[in-house]
Design an enzyme around this catalytic site. Structure first.
Site, PDB file in Angstrom:
ATOM      1  N   TRP A  72      -7.407   1.909  -1.550  1.00 19.79           N
ATOM      2  CA  TRP A  72      -6.562   1.918  -2.729  1.00 19.79           C
ATOM      3  C   TRP A  72      -7.330   2.300  -3.968  1.00 19.79           C
ATOM      4  O   TRP A  72      -6.569   2.923  -4.666  1.00 19.79           O
ATOM      5  CB  TRP A  72      -5.769   0.720  -2.723  1.00 19.79           C
ATOM      6  CG  TRP A  72      -4.828   0.292  -1.550  1.00 19.79           C
ATOM      7  CD1 TRP A  72      -5.032  -0.923  -0.696  1.00 19.79           C
ATOM      8  CD2 TRP A  72      -3.676   1.113  -1.118  1.00 19.79           C
ATOM      9  NE1 TRP A  72      -3.905  -0.679   0.168  1.00 19.79           N
ATOM     10  CE2 TRP A  72      -3.354   0.343   0.007  1.00 19.79           C
ATOM     11  CE3 TRP A  72      -3.094   2.507  -1.690  1.00 19.79           C
ATOM     12  CZ2 TRP A  72      -2.160   0.962   0.887  1.00 19.79           C
ATOM     13  CZ3 TRP A  72      -1.758   2.885  -0.809  1.00 19.79           C
ATOM     14  CH2 TRP A  72      -1.729   2.145   0.101  1.00 19.79           C
ATOM     15  N   ASP A  84      -5.493  -3.454 -10.090  1.00 16.90           N
ATOM     16  CA  ASP A  84      -4.389  -3.588  -9.229  1.00 16.90           C
ATOM     17  C   ASP A  84      -4.430  -4.692  -8.561  1.00 16.90           C
ATOM     18  O   ASP A  84      -5.494  -5.142  -7.916  1.00 16.90           O
ATOM     19  CB  ASP A  84      -4.540  -2.344  -8.270  1.00 16.90           C
ATOM     20  CG  ASP A  84      -3.753  -2.435  -7.218  1.00 16.90           C
ATOM     21  OD1 ASP A  84      -2.932  -3.269  -6.968  1.00 16.90           O
ATOM     22  OD2 ASP A  84      -3.708  -1.241  -6.404  1.00 16.90           O
ATOM     23  N   LYS A 107       3.645  -7.529  -1.278  1.00 14.80           N
ATOM     24  CA  LYS A 107       2.379  -8.282  -0.762  1.00 14.80           C
ATOM     25  C   LYS A 107       2.688  -9.625  -0.822  1.00 14.80           C
ATOM     26  O   LYS A 107       2.855 -10.265   0.162  1.00 14.80           O
ATOM     27  CB  LYS A 107       1.098  -7.739  -1.198  1.00 14.80           C
ATOM     28  CG  LYS A 107       0.837  -6.293  -1.338  1.00 14.80           C
ATOM     29  CD  LYS A 107       0.848  -5.622   0.140  1.00 14.80           C
ATOM     30  CE  LYS A 107       1.084  -3.944   0.355  1.00 14.80           C
ATOM     31  NZ  LYS A 107       0.103  -3.361  -0.574  1.00 14.80           N
TER      32      LYS A 107
HETATM   33  C1  LIG Z   1      -0.231  -1.862  -0.798  1.00 12.65           C
HETATM   34  C2  LIG Z   1      -1.050  -1.437  -1.617  1.00 12.65           C
HETATM   35  C3  LIG Z   1      -0.911  -0.433  -2.573  1.00 12.65           C
HETATM   36  C4  LIG Z   1       0.131   0.669  -2.599  1.00 12.65           C
HETATM   37  O1  LIG Z   1       1.229   0.256  -2.673  1.00 12.65           O
HETATM   38  P1  LIG Z   1       2.621   0.951  -2.507  1.00 12.65           P
HETATM   39  O2  LIG Z   1       3.678   0.041  -3.200  1.00 12.65           O
HETATM   40  O3  LIG Z   1       3.069   1.219  -1.235  1.00 12.65           O
HETATM   41  O4  LIG Z   1       2.620   2.042  -3.449  1.00 12.65           O
HETATM   42  C5  LIG Z   1      -1.732  -0.220  -3.929  1.00 12.65           C
HETATM   43  N1  LIG Z   1      -2.813  -1.005  -3.766  1.00 12.65           N
HETATM   44  C6  LIG Z   1      -2.900  -2.048  -3.086  1.00 12.65           C
HETATM   45  C7  LIG Z   1      -4.164  -3.077  -3.734  1.00 12.65           C
HETATM   46  C8  LIG Z   1      -2.199  -2.624  -1.952  1.00 12.65           C
HETATM   47  O5  LIG Z   1      -2.379  -3.610  -1.254  1.00 12.65           O
END
Ligand SMILES: *Cc1c(COP(=O)(O)O)cnc(C)c1O
Length: 360
Positions: A101, A171, A195
Site C-alpha cells: 500500500w 495511512d 478494515k
Molecule cells: C486496504 C488498504 C488500502 C486500500 O484500500 P481501498 O479502500 O481498497 O482503496 C490502502 N491502505 C491500507 C493500509 C489498506 O489496508
C-alpha cells in the site's frame, strides 16, 4: 447457519451489536418510515446522523478543533492521488515504503511530482519497519508519508518516524481506532473504513486545517480537493450515506466499550495469545520481526505451501474463514480487528494446536 469467526483483512468483521441494530432499523429508521439507505442526505435526520458520527469520532480520538474530519469516497487508494494533488506545493515528498500500500501510494505520487523513497523494507519482503530515527528527509519535502500498519505483511510502526519538522501523512486503514493516537503529531491521518470501522465505501480523512487550501496542483478535479469537502462538511455531493451511518454506530460501540485505551488493551491481549502460540510452535512461524508485529494482522506460515493450503482448507471447514494470506504474500493471515472477540482468537489457537498435533 450461524455466524462464524471471520479473519478477513477487509471488508472485515463488525460488532454483532452494530449489525443487529442496523437490522432493527432497516425498514423504519426511528419512526421515519424509511431506511437510512432511502433518505435524503440533505434531510434533518441524516444531518443528525453525520454530525453525531463526526462528534463521536472527535471524542474518541481527541481530535483538536484545528483539524477537519472528512467522510469521503474512493477508498484509501484515491487518497494516494489526492494527497500529492493537494499537498505537493513544492512538488516534493518523501515516502517510506513498508509494503504494497505504501508502494502504491509512492508510485502514484511519482505522477504528480518528485517522490523520494527515503526508506524501504522491500529487501526482506516487508517483514520489518526500517529505522526511521534519522532519515534523509528532503529539505523541500512537502510531507513525509507512511503506511502505519501494513495489512498485507503484518507490521506496524511502534514509534513514528522523525520527520525533522515536516508534515507527517499516515495511512491508518488497518489500525484505525485500534489504540489511542496523538492526532497533533500528524498533518493528515486517513483510512478506508472497511478494515476496522465499517462497510467499504467510506474513507475518513483527518486533516489539519492549514493544509486545506485552494493552492492545489493544476488540473486537480473538484471532487479531489480537500477544500471543497471541508467547506461543505462532507456534503458537497451525496456522501456514502449508509456507510457513514454504520461507522457512527461503530464509534458508539467503541465508546460504550470504554474507548481507545480499552481497545488497545483488548487488542494487545488478543494478539499476545496468537503470537505466544506462534513463538512456541514447531510448525507455525510468524513472518515478521518481533518488535514490529501488528496487533491487527498476524501473518504466519508453516514453511510448506501444501501444508499451508491444507491448514486453510481445514480451518475453513472448522468455522475459521478468510485465513489465506494476501495473494502477494502467501501463507496465512489472521486479521483480528476490534470486533474480533477474544473467543475467536483462543478458538483459532486451539484449532492450530490440534492441527499441529495431527500433522506432525
Ligand atoms: C486496504 C488498504 C488500502 C486500500 O484500500 P481501498 O479502500 O481498497 O482503496 C490502502 N491502505 C491500507 C493500509 C489498506 O489496508
Amino acid at each position: 447457519m450461524g455466524r462464524i469467526y471471520n479473519f478477513s483483512a477487509g471488508p472485515a468483521v463488525l460488532p454483532e451489536e452494530v449489525l443487529q441494530e442496523a437490522a432493527d432499523e432497516m425498514m423504519d429508521y426511528r419512526g421515519c418510515g424509511m431506511s437510512v439507505m432511502e433518505m435524503s442526505h440533505r434531510s434533518k435526520t441524516y444531518d443528525n446522523i453525520i454530525k453525531e458520527a463526526e462528534a463521536d469520532l472527535r471524542d474518541l480520538m481527541g481530535i483538536p478543533d484545528n483539524y477537519k474530519v472528512l467522510f469521503l469516497q474512493g477508498g484509501a487508494s484515491t487518497q494516494f492521488a489526492m494527497i500529492p494533488m493537494n499537498l505537493m506545493k513544492n512538488k516534493v515528498a518523501d515516502y517510506i515504503v513498508t509494503g504494497q500500500w505504501a508502494k502504491k501510494a509512492y508510485q502514484e505520487a511519482c505522477i504528480y511530482g518528485k517522490a523520494n523513497k527515503i526508506a524501504s523494507s522491500e529487501d526482506k519482503v516487508f517483514s520489518y519497519i526500517p529505522d526511521c530515527s534519522d532519515l534523509p528527509i528532503s529539505e523541500d519535502a512537502d510531507y513525509v508519508y507512511i503506511c502505519e500498519n501494513n495489512t498485507i505483511y503484518g507490521t506496524k510502526y511502534k514509534t513514528l518516524p522523525n520527520t525533522k519538522g515536516k508534515i507527517l501523512v499516515s495511512d491508518v486503514s488497518s489500525c484505525f481506532l485500534s489504540e489511542p493516537v496523538d492526532v497533533t503529531k500528524y498533518g493528515v491521518i486517513y483510512g478506508g473504513v472497511q478494515k476496522n470501522i465499517g462497510p467499504a465505501g467510506v474513507v475518513i480523512v483527518i486533516i489539519r486545517e492549514d493544509l486545506i487550501t485552494e493552492d492545489v496542483l493544476p488540473g486537480t478535479p473538484t471532487m479531489l480537493k480537500y477544500k471543497i469537502h471541508a467547506d461543505n462538511a462532507s456534503l458537497y455531493n451525496t456522501p456514502p450515506a449508509y456507510g457513514i451511518y454504520i461507522c457512527g454506530k461503530v464509534f458508539k460501540w467503541i465508546k460504550k466499550m470504554g474507548g481507545l485505551s480499552v481497545m488497545k488493551e483488548r487488542n494487545e491481549a488478543k494478539a499476545k495469545i496468537l503470537y505466544d502460540f506462534l513463538d512456541q510452535s514447531a510448525m507455525f512461524k510468524g513472518n515478521v520481526r518481533k518488535e514490529d508485529r501488528s496487533l491487527m494482522n498476524v501473518t504466519f506460515v508453516t514453511g510448506d505451501a501444501d501444508l499451508d493450503a491444507k491448514f486453510i482448507k481445514e480451518a475453513k471447514e472448522a468455522g475459521f474463514d478468510n485465513l489465506k494470506g494476501h495473494r502477494t504474500a502467501g501463507g496465512m493471515r489472521a486479521s483480528i480487528y476490534n470486533a474480533m472477540p477474544m473467543e475467536g482468537v483462543t478458538a483459532l489457537v486451539d484449532f492450530m494446536k490440534k492441527f499441529e498435533e495431527e500433522n506432525k
